[in-house]
Design a protein around this motif. Sequence first.
Motif, mmCIF file in Angstrom:
data_model
loop_
_atom_site.group_PDB
_atom_site.id
_atom_site.type_symbol
_atom_site.label_atom_id
_atom_site.label_comp_id
_atom_site.label_asym_id
_atom_site.label_seq_id
_atom_site.Cartn_x
_atom_site.Cartn_y
_atom_site.Cartn_z
ATOM 1 N N LEU A 1 18.745 80.169 11.665
ATOM 2 C CA LEU A 1 19.516 79.477 10.885
ATOM 3 C C LEU A 1 18.838 79.234 9.446
ATOM 4 N N GLU A 2 19.709 79.466 8.185
ATOM 5 C CA GLU A 2 19.023 79.401 6.987
ATOM 6 C C GLU A 2 20.091 78.456 6.200
ATOM 7 N N VAL A 3 19.404 77.427 5.468
ATOM 8 C CA VAL A 3 20.117 76.591 4.605
ATOM 9 C C VAL A 3 19.493 76.293 3.122
ATOM 10 N N ARG B 1 25.088 73.755 -5.352
ATOM 11 C CA ARG B 1 25.559 74.963 -4.319
ATOM 12 C C ARG B 1 24.587 75.188 -3.368
ATOM 13 N N ALA B 2 25.008 75.624 -2.264
ATOM 14 C CA ALA B 2 24.298 75.802 -0.819
ATOM 15 C C ALA B 2 24.872 76.958 -0.351
ATOM 16 N N VAL B 3 23.924 77.731 0.229
ATOM 17 C CA VAL B 3 24.027 78.871 0.975
ATOM 18 C C VAL B 3 23.790 78.673 2.445
ATOM 19 N N VAL B 4 24.510 79.057 3.451
ATOM 20 C CA VAL B 4 24.296 78.803 4.928
ATOM 21 C C VAL B 4 24.538 80.101 5.404
ATOM 22 N N ARG B 5 23.343 80.695 5.961
ATOM 23 C CA ARG B 5 23.330 81.725 7.068
ATOM 24 C C ARG B 5 23.096 81.583 8.402
ATOM 25 N N GLN C 1 9.880 73.934 -4.051
ATOM 26 C CA GLN C 1 9.360 73.805 -5.152
ATOM 27 C C GLN C 1 9.932 72.880 -6.174
ATOM 28 N N PRO C 2 9.461 71.933 -6.951
ATOM 29 C CA PRO C 2 10.216 71.342 -7.975
ATOM 30 C C PRO C 2 11.126 72.308 -8.872
ATOM 31 N N GLY C 3 12.302 71.803 -8.838
ATOM 32 C CA GLY C 3 13.142 72.528 -9.901
ATOM 33 C C GLY C 3 13.765 73.807 -9.366
ATOM 34 N N GLN C 4 13.063 74.175 -8.152
ATOM 35 C CA GLN C 4 13.450 75.477 -7.508
ATOM 36 C C GLN C 4 14.470 75.240 -6.182
ATOM 37 N N GLY C 5 14.929 74.263 -6.010
ATOM 38 C CA GLY C 5 15.642 74.011 -4.484
ATOM 39 C C GLY C 5 14.824 73.827 -3.249
ATOM 40 N N THR C 6 15.561 74.027 -2.377
ATOM 41 C CA THR C 6 14.841 73.741 -1.114
ATOM 42 C C THR C 6 15.688 74.923 -0.071
ATOM 43 N N CYS C 7 14.799 75.346 0.931
ATOM 44 C CA CYS C 7 15.250 76.437 1.987
ATOM 45 C C CYS C 7 14.644 75.793 3.251
ATOM 46 N N VAL C 8 15.741 75.567 4.171
ATOM 47 C CA VAL C 8 15.366 75.318 5.544
ATOM 48 C C VAL C 8 15.613 76.354 6.498
#
Length: 411
Positions: A340-342, A326-330, A381-388
């Motif tokens: 822009l946040e992904v 799952r991904a969220v794009v704002r 963080q490992p196992g917690q996803g990524t935020c750009v």
Amino acid sequence: MEGSPLVSPLLCLDTLDHSEAARQQCGRLFGILLNELDEYIIILLDVNGNILTWSPAGERIKQYEEKEVIGKNFALFYAPGDIRRAKPQKLLAEAEATGRAIDDGWRIRKDGTRFWAHAVITALRDKKGRLIGFGKIISDETERRKADATLRVRAERLDLRVKKRTGQLGQANRDLWVILSQLRALAARLQEVREDERTSIAREIHDDLGQTLTAMNMDLVWLIQRLPGSETPLHGKVNSVRKLVDDAISSVRRIASSLRPGMLDDLGLCAAIEWQTREFQTRTGIECELDLPVKDVVLDDQHTTAVFRIFQETLTNIARHASATRAVVRLKKIRQELVLEVLDNGKGFGNGTATQKKSLGLLGMKERALILGGLFTICSQPGQGTCVIVRIPLGRAKLRAESTIDKDSHS
């Protein structure tokens, strides 16, 4: 020291009523003390500054025997210039008035050589407060002064070297900034040229090759319509060729869109992000949530292209590395910034991993943001996803574009 002249003058200055035995004991102790203090000269002066007695260190430091100085004025040890300025008398007057006078300066030995002295003159008074003499303590500070001077010279030299090196580093830093600015300008120009070339190639592929394939498809349709029904094998072959042409047309459209999506120029950034998100979701199966502004964000070509390319590269990294579902794009405007946040729910990575890998994709995204005066950050963080997160300041060009559109819409 018990019978030396040192003891009796000192005791003569003391008007306290001690017993004879006590005075003798005091004299003996004082004599021992003076013998041990070989780094300090202790001098007793009368009210006029004449020497009553001095400690053994005086002979070693000043080179005079005791009999040569007893009864003489302590000005004997001062330089001629100090005597002309009446410095010895002024020091006694200061000590009498304030209780103490401190003096630092050159003194003269018997052989004419100089030494740097630190002296403290103390006024001595009886129980009724009457001045009965002066006590003077002198230390030879010549070596310390030389050491201080040496340290001062070394410190000045070091300071000059530091200033010189600081200047060199400052100039190198300025030169480096010039080089970085030039490299950034070159990178911006390369990005611009690359986008222009992509746009040109996409247009040529879409217009020339696409039109040619479309014409071929039309000719094949015309041919099928005129073939006799009995020519079944020929119908099959023509239909097969027509399918290949249809596939080629789809490929042309896909390639042209990947080079430069037409809707980026025609419909704007929000529409292009929405289209790219749908394509990404269809291709990867990763569920995507979109949060776009109701009103489109109007940017110039440079800003629009940079934000869209960063977004494309972010989706590519999610598909390749994140193992996300799952991904969220704002996309939103906060004051005078476009943000822009992904975010994805993938496996993430530890701090420094992206830097250690020296990812050209991440470097490219960061550079695109920096060229526009923006900021690119990535948190994970490992196992917690990524935020750009990409923050791009909105300049006057953007505001002028909005004003032009508003005027056109009202006219």
